[in-house]
Design a protein around this motif. Structure first.
Motif, PDB file in Angstrom:
ATOM      1  N   UNK A   1       0.822  -1.205   0.000  1.00  0.00           N
ATOM      2  CA  UNK A   1       0.000   0.000   0.000  1.00  0.00           C
ATOM      3  C   UNK A   1       0.867   1.272   0.000  1.00  0.00           C
ATOM      4  N   UNK A   2       1.919   1.249   0.795  1.00  0.00           N
ATOM      5  CA  UNK A   2       2.804   2.417   0.867  1.00  0.00           C
ATOM      6  C   UNK A   2       3.506   2.632  -0.478  1.00  0.00           C
ATOM      7  N   UNK A   3       3.962   1.526  -1.081  1.00  0.00           N
ATOM      8  CA  UNK A   3       4.618   1.649  -2.382  1.00  0.00           C
ATOM      9  C   UNK A   3       3.650   2.188  -3.434  1.00  0.00           C
ATOM     10  N   UNK A   4       2.438   1.643  -3.447  1.00  0.00           N
ATOM     11  CA  UNK A   4       1.434   2.085  -4.423  1.00  0.00           C
ATOM     12  C   UNK A   4       1.124   3.560  -4.245  1.00  0.00           C
ATOM     13  N   UNK A   5       0.950   3.979  -3.004  1.00  0.00           N
ATOM     14  CA  UNK A   5       0.562   5.371  -2.740  1.00  0.00           C
ATOM     15  C   UNK A   5       1.669   6.343  -3.135  1.00  0.00           C
ATOM     16  N   UNK A   6       2.914   6.022  -2.761  1.00  0.00           N
ATOM     17  CA  UNK A   6       3.993   6.966  -3.046  1.00  0.00           C
ATOM     18  C   UNK A   6       4.259   7.045  -4.552  1.00  0.00           C
ATOM     19  N   UNK A   7       4.151   5.910  -5.240  1.00  0.00           N
ATOM     20  CA  UNK A   7       4.349   5.936  -6.696  1.00  0.00           C
ATOM     21  C   UNK A   7       3.222   6.701  -7.393  1.00  0.00           C
ATOM     22  N   UNK A   8       1.998   6.500  -6.948  1.00  0.00           N
ATOM     23  CA  UNK A   8       0.873   7.221  -7.565  1.00  0.00           C
ATOM     24  C   UNK A   8       1.016   8.725  -7.355  1.00  0.00           C
ATOM     25  N   UNK A   9       1.417   9.097  -6.151  1.00  0.00           N
ATOM     26  CA  UNK A   9       1.540  10.529  -5.845  1.00  0.00           C
ATOM     27  C   UNK A   9       2.554  11.214  -6.755  1.00  0.00           C
ATOM     28  N   UNK A  10       3.627  10.471  -7.064  1.00  0.00           N
ATOM     29  CA  UNK A  10       4.668  10.979  -7.949  1.00  0.00           C
ATOM     30  C   UNK A  10       4.081  11.429  -9.303  1.00  0.00           C
ATOM     31  N   UNK A  11       3.118  10.669  -9.821  1.00  0.00           N
ATOM     32  CA  UNK A  11       2.546  10.975 -11.140  1.00  0.00           C
ATOM     33  C   UNK A  11       1.239  11.760 -11.061  1.00  0.00           C
ATOM     34  N   UNK A  12       0.611  11.774  -9.887  1.00  0.00           N
ATOM     35  CA  UNK A  12      -0.660  12.501  -9.731  1.00  0.00           C
ATOM     36  C   UNK A  12      -0.617  13.308  -8.436  1.00  0.00           C
ATOM     37  N   UNK A  13       0.168  14.401  -8.447  1.00  0.00           N
ATOM     38  CA  UNK A  13       0.377  15.137  -7.195  1.00  0.00           C
ATOM     39  C   UNK A  13      -0.884  15.795  -6.634  1.00  0.00           C
ATOM     40  N   UNK A  14      -1.926  15.904  -7.443  1.00  0.00           N
ATOM     41  CA  UNK A  14      -3.152  16.550  -6.966  1.00  0.00           C
ATOM     42  C   UNK A  14      -4.224  15.548  -6.533  1.00  0.00           C
ATOM     43  N   UNK A  15      -3.909  14.260  -6.614  1.00  0.00           N
ATOM     44  CA  UNK A  15      -4.962  13.247  -6.423  1.00  0.00           C
ATOM     45  C   UNK A  15      -5.469  13.164  -4.985  1.00  0.00           C
ATOM     46  N   UNK A  16      -6.711  12.714  -4.879  1.00  0.00           N
ATOM     47  CA  UNK A  16      -7.309  12.339  -3.593  1.00  0.00           C
ATOM     48  C   UNK A  16      -7.209  10.818  -3.498  1.00  0.00           C
ATOM     49  N   UNK A  17      -6.818  10.307  -2.333  1.00  0.00           N
ATOM     50  CA  UNK A  17      -6.588   8.869  -2.163  1.00  0.00           C
ATOM     51  C   UNK A  17      -7.716   8.221  -1.343  1.00  0.00           C
ATOM     52  N   UNK A  18      -8.246   7.139  -1.878  1.00  0.00           N
ATOM     53  CA  UNK A  18      -9.217   6.320  -1.135  1.00  0.00           C
ATOM     54  C   UNK A  18      -8.603   4.937  -0.955  1.00  0.00           C
ATOM     55  N   UNK A  19      -8.453   4.517   0.289  1.00  0.00           N
ATOM     56  CA  UNK A  19      -7.830   3.224   0.587  1.00  0.00           C
ATOM     57  C   UNK A  19      -8.925   2.188   0.868  1.00  0.00           C
ATOM     58  N   UNK A  20      -8.740   1.001   0.323  1.00  0.00           N
ATOM     59  CA  UNK A  20      -9.689  -0.102   0.564  1.00  0.00           C
ATOM     60  C   UNK A  20      -9.000  -1.303   1.209  1.00  0.00           C
ATOM     61  N   UNK A  21      -7.709  -1.473   0.946  1.00  0.00           N
ATOM     62  CA  UNK A  21      -6.956  -2.626   1.442  1.00  0.00           C
ATOM     63  C   UNK A  21      -7.042  -2.748   2.971  1.00  0.00           C
ATOM     64  N   UNK A  22      -7.207  -3.977   3.433  1.00  0.00           N
ATOM     65  CA  UNK A  22      -7.289  -4.258   4.877  1.00  0.00           C
ATOM     66  C   UNK A  22      -5.930  -4.545   5.494  1.00  0.00           C
ATOM     67  N   UNK A  23      -5.752  -4.380   6.791  1.00  0.00           N
ATOM     68  CA  UNK A  23      -6.707  -3.791   7.742  1.00  0.00           C
ATOM     69  C   UNK A  23      -6.888  -2.293   7.467  1.00  0.00           C
ATOM     70  N   UNK A  24      -8.144  -1.929   7.203  1.00  0.00           N
ATOM     71  CA  UNK A  24      -8.446  -0.668   6.534  1.00  0.00           C
ATOM     72  C   UNK A  24      -7.918   0.593   7.228  1.00  0.00           C
ATOM     73  N   UNK A  25      -8.230   0.714   8.505  1.00  0.00           N
ATOM     74  CA  UNK A  25      -7.887   1.961   9.195  1.00  0.00           C
ATOM     75  C   UNK A  25      -6.374   2.125   9.323  1.00  0.00           C
ATOM     76  N   UNK A  26      -5.689   0.997   9.492  1.00  0.00           N
ATOM     77  CA  UNK A  26      -4.228   1.011   9.601  1.00  0.00           C
ATOM     78  C   UNK A  26      -3.608   1.390   8.252  1.00  0.00           C
ATOM     79  N   UNK A  27      -4.088   0.759   7.175  1.00  0.00           N
ATOM     80  CA  UNK A  27      -3.541   1.041   5.837  1.00  0.00           C
ATOM     81  C   UNK A  27      -3.783   2.509   5.447  1.00  0.00           C
ATOM     82  N   UNK A  28      -4.932   3.037   5.819  1.00  0.00           N
ATOM     83  CA  UNK A  28      -5.243   4.431   5.489  1.00  0.00           C
ATOM     84  C   UNK A  28      -4.277   5.377   6.216  1.00  0.00           C
TER      85      UNK A  28
END
Ligand code: NAI
Length: 306
Positions: free
Chosen positions: A97-124
Motif C-alpha cells: 500500500x505504501x509503495x502504491x501510494x507513493x508511486x501514484x503521488x509521484x505521477x498525480x500530485x493533486x490526487x485524492x486517495x481512497x484506501x480499501x486494502x485491509x486492515x483498513x484503518x491502519x492502511x489508510x
C-alpha cells in the motif's frame, strides 16, 4: 476525469466496471501481475458499445500510466490465507500500500486517495503518513459498506424498501466497529421505535460479522460487489462535489476526543476530499466503544511501523 484503481483483483476490477458503466471517469487499472489488468480492461472495453458509456479503461503494470489522476483508489494487497497471521497480512499489505501510494503521488500530485486494502484503518493511516498529504486528501472506505450492510438487514427484517432505510456505522472496520441503531431510520422513523432490542442486537451482530459471513459462503475470498459499490459512491461524491454525508475512515484531530488516528466517522465528502467531519452526540457507552476501536487501530499502526 481520471480515476486510477490499484489492484485488479475482485474489488478493483468490479470498481473499475462500476465507475466506467456509470460514466463517471476514465479508469486506469493497475496490477503487479503481467497481463491481468490489460485483459480485464480489454474485456470491459469490449462491452462499452453494449453498456453505452464513454469511459476509457486502460490496464497497465506501469505507474506512469496513472499520471494526472483525480482520484487514486488502492485495493492492492493480499487477502488472508490459511496459516497467515493477521500481523503477517498487515506487514505484507503495508509495504504494498505504501509503495502504491507513493508511486501514484509521484505521477498525480493533486490526487485524492481512497484506501480499501485491509486492515483498513491502519492502511489508510500509513498512506497518509507515507505520502505526507494533507489528511483531507486521504480517506478509507469501510463505513459506507458496513452501513449498507446494516441498511440491508434492517430492510430485510422489516420488509420495507432498502431505499427508505438509512443506517450509520462508525468506528474501525473490524470486530470493534460501532453500529449506531439510535441513528438508523426508516423514512425518518428511528428503528428503535420499530423493533425490539433483541432484534436490533441481532442485526448489529450480523453487521459486525458481515464480511466474515460472505467469506464463509464464498470460501475463495471476500466480498467485492458491495465494497465496489461503496467505493464508487465515494468516487462519485468527490468527482461531482456532491457534499454527501458518508461514513469514511478520516484523520481525527480531536474530534470525538481522539487524535492522530484514522477511524470511521461521518464525513462531508466533496471535491477537496474530506471537507468536514461531523461530530454526532454519543452516549458514554458508545463513546467508550469508539475509543476502544481507536486504541486497537493505534496498536496495529505501531505494529505495522515496527
Ligand atoms: P484480490 O486478491 O482479488 O485482489 C488483490 C489484487 O492486488 C491482486 O490482483 C494482486 O495481484 C494485486 N496486488 C498484490 N500486490 C500488488 C502490488 N504490489 N501492486 C499492485 N497490485 C498488487 O483481493 P480483493 O478481494 O480485491 O481485496 C483487495 C483488498 O481489499 C484486500 O486487502 C481486502 O481485505 C480488502 N477489502 C476491504 C474492504 C473494505 O471494506 N475496506 C472490503 C473488501 C475487501
Amino acid at each position: 476525469p481520471r480515476v486510477s484503481v490499484i489492484g485488479a483483483g475482485n474489488v478493483g476490477r468490479t470498481l473499475a466496471q462500476r465507475i466506467a458503466e456509470k460514466n463517471l471517469a476514465d479508469v486506469v487499472l493497475l496490477d503487479i501481475v503481467n497481463g491481468l489488468p490489460q485483459g480485464i480492461a480489454l474485456d470491459l472495453m469490449e462491452a462499452q458499445g453494449i453498456e453505452l458509456h464513454d469511459s476509457e479503461i486502460i490496464g497497465t503494470n506501469n505507474y506512469e500510466d496513472t499520471a494526472g489522476s483525480d482520484i487514486v483508489v488502492i485495493t492492492a494487497g493480499l487477502a488472508r490465507k490459511p496459516g497467515m497471521s493477521r500481523d503477517d497480512l498487515m506487514n505484507v499489505n503495508a509495504k504494498i500500500v505504501v509503495e502504491a501510494a507513493t508511486k501514484c503521488l509521484q505521477y498525480s500530485p493533486e490526487a485524492i486517495f481512497i484506501v480499501i486494502t485491509n486492515p483498513l484503518d491502519v492502511m489508510t493511516y500509513l498512506v497518509w503518513q507515507s505520502t505526507g498529504l494533507p489528511p483531507q486528501r486521504v480517506m478509507g472506505m469501510a463505513g459506507v459498506l458496513d452501513s449498507s450492510r446494516l441498511q440491508t438487514f434492517i430492510a430485510m427484517e422489516l420488509g420495507v424498501s432498502t431505499a427508505d432505510v438509512h443506517a450509520m456505522v462508525l468506528g474501525g472496520h473490524g470486530d470493534l466497529m460501532l453500529p449506531l441503531p439510535r441513528y438508523c431510520t426508516v423514512s425518518g422513523v428511528p428503528i428503535t421505535e420499530l423493533m425490539d432490542e433483541i432484534t436490533i442486537n441481532r442485526l448489529v451482530e450480523r453487521t459486525r460479522n458481515g464480511g466474515a459471513e460472505i467469506v464463509k459462503l464464498l470460501q475463495t475470498g471476500g466480498a467485492y460487489y458491495a465494497p465496489a459499490s461503496s467505493a464508487c459512491t465515494m468516487v462519485e461524491t468527490i468527482l461531482r462535489n456532491q457534499s454527501r454525508l458518508l461514513p469514511a475512515a478520516a484523520y481525527l484531530k480531536g474530534e470525538y476526543g481522539l487524535q492522530d488516528v484514522y477511524l470511521g466517522v461521518p464525513c462531508r465528502l466533496g471535491c477537496r476530499g474530506v471537507e468536514s467531519i461531523l461530530e454526532v452526540r454519543l452516549t458514554d457507552a458508545e463513546r467508550l466503544d469508539l475509543h476502544t476501536s481507536a486504541a486497537s487501530v493505534r496498536q496495529n499502526v505501531h505494529l505495522a511501523l515496527d
